[in-house]
Write a protein that holds these residues in place. Sequence first.
Motif, PDB file in Angstrom:
ATOM      1  N   VAL B  74       0.833  -1.199   0.000  1.00  0.00           N
ATOM      2  CA  VAL B  74       0.000   0.000   0.000  1.00  0.00           C
ATOM      3  C   VAL B  74       0.869   1.251   0.000  1.00  0.00           C
ATOM      4  CG1 VAL B  74      -1.560   1.317   1.466  1.00  0.00           C
ATOM      5  CG2 VAL B  74      -1.998  -1.097   1.054  1.00  0.00           C
ATOM      6  N   GLU B 514      -9.091   2.326  -2.623  1.00  0.00           N
ATOM      7  CA  GLU B 514      -8.075   1.594  -3.389  1.00  0.00           C
ATOM      8  C   GLU B 514      -8.640   0.950  -4.654  1.00  0.00           C
ATOM      9  OE1 GLU B 514      -4.954   1.540  -3.100  1.00  0.00           O
ATOM     10  OE2 GLU B 514      -4.316   1.800  -1.031  1.00  0.00           O
ATOM     11  N   ASP B 560      -5.771  -7.451  -3.255  1.00  0.00           N
ATOM     12  CA  ASP B 560      -4.370  -7.018  -3.208  1.00  0.00           C
ATOM     13  C   ASP B 560      -4.069  -5.851  -2.263  1.00  0.00           C
ATOM     14  OD1 ASP B 560      -1.707  -6.755  -3.758  1.00  0.00           O
ATOM     15  OD2 ASP B 560      -1.978  -5.751  -5.677  1.00  0.00           O
ATOM     16  N   VAL B 561      -4.676  -4.697  -2.501  1.00  0.00           N
ATOM     17  CA  VAL B 561      -4.296  -3.528  -1.695  1.00  0.00           C
ATOM     18  C   VAL B 561      -5.453  -2.997  -0.844  1.00  0.00           C
ATOM     19  CG1 VAL B 561      -2.328  -2.744  -3.060  1.00  0.00           C
ATOM     20  CG2 VAL B 561      -4.624  -2.047  -3.720  1.00  0.00           C
TER      21      VAL B 561
END
Lengths: 351, 595
Positions: B74, B514, B560-561
């Motif tokens: 991140v 995100e 993922d983030v």
Amino acid sequence: MSYLPKPKIHHPQLPKNTLGLTRRDYEGSLSTLCAGCGHDSVSAALIQACFELDLPPHRVGKLSGIGCSSKTPTYFLGPAHGFNSVHGRMPSIASGAAAANRDLVYIGVSGDGDTASIGLGQFIHATRRGVNMLYLVENNGTYGLTKGQFSATADVGSKSKAGKANPYTPIDLVQLALQMGAGFVARSFSGDKEQLVPLLKAAIAYPGFAFIDVISPCVTFNNHESSTKSYAHIRRHDRPVMAADFVPLAQEITAAYAPGDRHTVTLHDGSMLHLKKLADDYDPYDRIGAMNYLQRHQADGSVLTGLLYLDAEPTEMHAMLGTDTTALNSLPFEVLNPGSAELAAVNAALR
Amino acid sequence: MKKTDISDPQYFHKVVDCQWACPAHTNVPEYIRLIAAGRYTDSYMLNWFSNVFPGVLGRTCDRPCEPACRRGRVEEKPVAICRLKRVAADLKDDISDRLPAIPTKKNGKRVALVGAGPASLAVARDLLPLGYEVVLYEKDQRGGGAMRTQIPAFRLPESVLDEEVDRILDFGVECHFGQPVQSMGWLLKQGFDAVFVGSGAPRGRDLDIPGRQEAGANIHIGIDWLASVAFEHVQKIGKRVVVIGGGNTAMDCCRTALRLGGEQVTVTVRSGFDEMKASPWEKEDAMHEGIPILDYHAPKSFELENGRLAGVWFEKMRAERDDKGRRTLVPTGEPLVLIPCDDVLMAIGQENAFPWIERDIGIEFDQWDMPKLDADTFQSTHPQVFFGGDAAFGPKNIIWAVAHGHAAAISIDLLCQGKSLDAQRPAKGVTLVSQKMGMHDWSYGNDFAATQRLAVPHADKFKTLKNIKVEVELGFDAEMALKEAARCLNCDVQTVFTENLCIECDACVDICPEDCITFTTNGDEAELRTRLMAPATNLDQPLYVSDPVPTGRVMVKDEDVCLHCGFCAERCPTGAWDMQKSLLKLPQAGGVCHV
């Protein structure tokens, strides 16, 4: 609504536009509308459209009146100019701003109460004047801010959350816009960004008065079973007739389309609007035909969406008035204020 | 793609990157939250149940969790997970009343442990509360294994090690210190129900180059030398020291040498600096103490003067890549370089050695002379003999040894109950519990803390270099710990989606900071990854896919983030999104040591 600010951090691979900005740079402060409000989706679509158009955020003027919808300019394009006007008076402010500074892009956001009730006269006259702006109505058929009374766009027979049916004829803002000479008229749905974002891009790029009526459900007061402006009702009755997309000049070389599939309209600056017919019997260049078509389909309960009418060569306010081609803030003082001798000459000519 | 099965414990386990990467699967986010809440003792116990040595590991762990940490994807740097663990150990209260009860009436089963390192101690910790009798054989006079002999006191104070080792020994281990097992045949005849070999990788590799024999008096094998220092058999070293090798042992050797009288200590490594096996922070610490690391230096011979070591000759190397991209080291052709020195420490690797295991008693060895083991049960080809730690798969780290110990303890328990080690092995489980406390109120801190990773303060260099027993790192204080803990993204608080509640208002898509969430038509994974709100290029991270929503599209979330900020759930008008804590239930022998 949420109490925490949205973190500034974004996806590491978020795309950038030609200005080097990401979509997140077009956001405003965090929305205080109800969770799930259609208006927030419209704000997100505007953010996406302005990002894709590579608009410098500070070259945009956001204008609004009063209501849930009119709060939304705070929630997009933080660095833009903004004016939150008196109830229903956004069109006047927009006209004045556009007259004084024709170099900015104007986005007026209004609601069904702000436009179809208290501001109806203002709306009609801004349409007639051909102000170069995007006039966006976030239409939910209800007064959400005062807890769910019917607004002037609520359909006859549509029921309130308490179960009462609406007895009044609805005002169809699209019909009014067509009748008053708007050059770009569209209707869309907050829950369909695939349709809405290209329409917004086309409308923002359109060199005249562009009107979009966006059905934007009120998740708190008008999203129930017997409402005709709920997410579920619109999804069931949505009938797209014409898709539109805006393609700036620079991108045209790379865009390839199947012949016959699309029709291209070149705007006066060389950029283009691509139109795609979704209903065979629809003609978006025929103002009277469009009005009839709309009337017919309204009767069977369909909600026609997409680009409904397009005048490829609109006459906008400055052309009608013959005003200077330069924004007033760019004119030298001597030109803007020619002095008392000139005033005396004008007065003398009128005696 | 098919709908994601979130009832499969592995799915959300993988989303908690740190816990997934930890060999012992320590519940990192939970213990970090406990630290933030000032509940250090609870945090310590949570650690103790899964990794047995929180105080030791909070200082010395190889931290596989940190490169995995989502925070590192991140923004730049992961959460200082390892050093937060130390905070729990440093600030905890007395835990004696929280330890499992040890039955006075034993279950009649006897287990032998070979070696008193972390693997054996983990087995003992898991089995003693179940009523097993545990008999420990150790060649040294104290317990701890490599934790004591190979980690210098300036990184791991003896008191911390003693506390965590003695806690287990005090559970009632029958200890035979100073008594190495000389014969597996003999051990098997002692009537044990199971034998666990956790004897480590005790042999340091030697370097057979000219002058090795002649200068032998001043050439030391790194791990043996560190052990001698730990037991205070060695208390000084020459003024000029060359350390050969680029792993963590080399870093410990050079820093120890500096404290025992070394004035010019140089580390030489054959490969490039970036390829060194030592952890980046260990290299930093050595360089911080003024130790130069010379890379691309391959030792050629030892220089003698009057029959005594006078220096080491090095050939300078460079890296070359062949057509297939494989890296080889070739001499640059420059003249050899002499580094004068009084002592050499060789830290070029460790080897396993089992000279005490007879090769005809049913324990098979592979081509590298390592025992053939079942990778899940750690059972050797002799059904009663198990291996773990460095003795099982070669040199790794303490946390791996602990993980092996837990797995072997389950196997031993099953074996002693006459159950199948595979078929009847207890399964993992997962529970999901909503964290909603009110309208916009979660039971965890969901605000994203934008602070950067904090550096751990160090003690004054003048003090630490003078005394080998002065710990270099001071650890975080409570205030720093709170700040660092806030950087944790609470990856165990999962975004759980219920499709039949969704009205497709897009609120979650619009609010997600995100761009993790997309509603789109379904497709196969590779193709779907190209159509999401933001590119989903990290193939290690799964996509969470729902059943179709009313318009026929599916919800696809790229894990993922995700910040686990819960904004999707706060924005959702119908509760289709909820933040639910996934609690992974990992089996341990008998399940006694659990929170």
